[in-house]
Every structure is written in C-alpha cells, then in structure tokens.
Write an enzyme that holds these catalytic residues in place. Structure first.
Site, PDB file in Angstrom:
ATOM      1  CD  GLU A 116      -2.700  -1.457   2.111  1.00  0.00           C
ATOM      2  OE1 GLU A 116      -4.283  -2.015   2.595  1.00  0.00           O
ATOM      3  OE2 GLU A 116      -2.396  -0.975   3.465  1.00  0.00           O
ATOM      4  CB  CYS A 129       3.121   7.777   3.146  1.00  0.00           C
ATOM      5  SG  CYS A 129       3.951   6.252   4.423  1.00  0.00           S
ATOM      6  CB  CYS A 140       5.993  -1.347  16.594  1.00  0.00           C
ATOM      7  SG  CYS A 140       7.805  -1.206  15.839  1.00  0.00           S
ATOM      8  CB  CYS A 143       2.392  -0.811  14.132  1.00  0.00           C
ATOM      9  SG  CYS A 143       2.543  -0.723  12.194  1.00  0.00           S
ATOM     10  CB  CYS A 371       0.670   7.105  11.224  1.00  0.00           C
ATOM     11  SG  CYS A 371       2.265   7.053  11.438  1.00  0.00           S
TER      12      CYS A 371
END
Length: 395
Positions: A116, A129, A140, A143, A371
């Site tokens: 993506e 991004c 993490c 995430c 994010c």
C-alpha cells in the site's frame, strides 16, 4: 507490561524472482548498472554513457514507458532496446480516496504480492508515503502493519516505481518543451509505509538516489524523510549514502515500555539509539531529527513521560522536533488513543522546553490509510484482540 514480544518475526526474506526469459527492467537500476547492461546487449561502449543519460531522462524526467517515444534516439536503436528491455513499474490494483483528499493505492509487484502507498495532499506540499517491504520485519505492538508477517524486501525498481505510479495518477509528468512548472503535487517522500527501510538499505538507497537525481525526478534530499524504528548500525550509513532527513519511531521513554511497543529496542536500547542520533552527520538545527511518538492512553502519555523525553534529547544534545501522533485505532487494536486534552498537555510540556511539538493531523482514517494502519488487502485476516495482545507481550 511484560516485554515478551519477539524483536523481529522469524521468517525468511525471499529474493524477488524475475520471470524466466523476460525482458530486463530498466527501472531501479543505477546509472552504472544500466550502462553495463546496454553495452552487454549491443550498445557501443563509447556511446553507452550518453545513451544512459538520454534514456534516464525519458524514464524519470518525462515518465515515458515506451522506447518509441524516445525521439532523440535513432528508430533502429529504439527497436533494439525494445527487444531486450522494458520500463515496468508496480501495477495499481485499486485506489481509494478519503473525504480529506488522501489517496490510498494498493499496488501489485512481482510475484503477485501487494503493498500500500498513500498520497497526502496539504496546502503547502504533497507527501507520498511509500513502502520498503511486503509486510514488516518488526513487530511493533501498536502498528497494524506490524501484524502482517514479512514476505520479502522490495527491489529498488518497486520502491521508486511507487513514486512513478503516483506521478502517473496525479498526471504530474512534465511535457518535453513545455514551460517548467515549479509547483509540485508530489513534493515530498516519506519512507513510512510498510516495512523497516534500514533492513532493506541497498534497495532503498538506490531508489532514493534515483528520486533525487537532478536529471530525473529531481527531489531535494531535504524533501525525503526516512523513518526507522532504530536499526542503529545503519543510521550513519543513511546520512553518508542517502543524505536524507531522518525520523525515529521512538514512542516510549523507558526501555521497559519501548521493549513492548518497539521490540527492536531489546537489540539496541534507548541509550544506544540516542547516541547514534547524536552522532548522525546530517543532524543540525536546520535539519532536525524527527521523533515520532504515538500517543497511547495510559501507556506512554503521562507528564513524566514528556519530561523524560525532553531529558533524553537534552542529555544527548540532539537537534530535534517531536511529532505527536494520535493513535490510529484499527480492528482488534490492543491500545486506545490518548484523549485530546492529554495529547495537548503532553505537547505543551515539550513546547515549553523549547522543542517543536506538532500534533499530527490524522489523514485518511476513513480508508485505513493513516499512520500505522497500512496492511495489504491480501493479508487482512482479522485477529482477535486476545491473539494480538498475546503476540504483543501484553498478557
């Protein structure tokens, strides 16, 4: 909070396999490698450097994919190139557009894998991004991308190809001979998508050198930011061999908490990371290191955390700004976003200490493009909250 999560996923990064007997893709090659291949396939050695310069400009400055369009090359030579070479970038599978204008692309790369890419338009810039791996080698716990196992590294062609794909969609390739347009829709690149860029250093470096090449896409190195979770041995190389800006996924002020949130901390702890940042050759007041700090309710958002963060940065004398990121929740997430009041109180402590502390505006949340939310559509099997918490070491 128990630090039992693995540092990285126990998987093998498989190399990309080109189709047998297929044409050679020129995208992503260094100038020297392109020169070698042109000579190998019939270009006279004395002409090779000039031909590289011409082809390079057609691919990266004008966005051409067909050798027939390269009109300053002889027709016979164009036909010769087309027999052996191709200009191939990732294929767009789908595009979603958020209510705020953010665009999220699902792109297919070699082998049928998908990653993506997100484009974020703002008043004074347009930021792309991009991803560096299929999945992520890190785990993490906050995430969403980190819950997808690493499949493999992206090649330099697949990395810079994401930039080319976005310029296609934005219709931003300049027209040869037309007046130069100084305003760019795609003005900035952040390596903050899927993957840990410094675990794919060589391909990331080669792709970003192409993006910065003045005879190609021509983005300033100060328009490119590489985000790492803290692969300490590669941080100095980033300055020396890429020269871009640096962002650190910091997210915690004690080793105990960071071991869980960012498990690579078990390999290189906070002090080792801060020393590497203090030594970063590009760090200066004009090129500050960005500390990314996701705000998690009751985990890392206290006043004491804010003061510790300031103490860390001051103790190592690091030119820094701190980006506070409201946690972008995803289905099954084991954490909650800090309240707006808590985030603003945290930001104020940092600001009063003399550091910029912008609160990142959440973009593309309605299309899971914010994010920490990126996760390939082919890997969206939902995990239960208990399973995610167990893997994150929160049991």
């Amino acid at each position: 909070m128990t630090a039992s999560a693995p540092i990285t996923q126990d998987v093998m990064t498989l190399p990309r396999k080109e189709p047998v007997g297929g044409k050679i893709n020129l995208v992503g090659l260094t100038r020297e490698r392109m020169r070698e291949l042109l000579i190998e396939h019939g270009t006279p050695e004395k002409q090779a450097k000039m031909r590289v310069g011409q082809i390079w400009q057609w691919i990266y400055q004008w966005g051409k994919r067909d050798f027939a369009d390269m009109t300053n090359l002889a027709k016979a030579y164009r036909a010769q190139l087309a027999e052996t070479f191709e200009i191939r970038i990732p294929e767009v599978v789908s595009k979603q557009v958020s209510t705020d204008g953010t665009r999220k692309y699902l792109v297919r790369i070699n082998g049928g894998h998908e990653v993506e890419v997100v484009y974020i338009p703002e008043d004074d810039r347009g930021t792309l991004c991009i991803s560096s791996q299929v999945g992520c080698t890190l785990t993490c716990s906050f995430c969403h991308t980190g819950t997808q196992k690493l499949v493999r590294n992206l090649t330099s062609a697949e990395i810079v190809g994401q930039v080319m794909m976005a310029r296609d969609d934005l219709e931003e390739w300049p027209v040869p001979g037309a007046p130069k347009e100084e305003t760019r829709l795609l003005s900035n690149i952040v390596l903050m998508g899927m993957g840990e860029p410094l675990y794919n250093f060589d391909n990331v470096r080669d792709a970003m050198k192409i993006a910065m090449d003045p005879e190609g896409i021509s983005l300033s190195r100060r328009r490119i930011t590489l985000s790492t979770s803290g692969v300490v041995p590669e941080i100095a190389r980033t300055a020396e061999e890429i020269g871009c800006l640096l962002a650190i996924s910091f997210h915690a002020t004690t080793n105990e908490t960071r071991d869980v949130l960012v498990p690579i901390n078990k390999r290189w702890n906070i002090d080792e990371l801060l020393q590497a940042l203090a030594d970063y050759p590009k760090a200066s007041n004009s090129e500050r290191i960005t500390f990314e700090y996701v705000m998690l309710d009751g985990v890392n958002d206290t006043d004491e955390d804010a003061h510790r963060l300031i103490d860390h940065i001051k103790r190592y004398n690091i030119p820094a700004k701190i980006n506070l990121i409201p946690f972008n929740e995803w289905p099954g997430a084991p954490y909650k976003r800090s309240s707006n009041n808590r985030i603003h109180a945290f930001a104020n402590i940092i600001y009063q200490a003399g550091y910029a502390s912008p609160i990142r505006k959440t973009r593309g949340e309605d299309i899971m493009a914010a994010c920490g939310q990126l996760k390939s559509a082919t890997e969206r099997a939902r995990k239960s909250r208990k399973q995610i918490e167990a893997e994150a070491g929160m049991k």
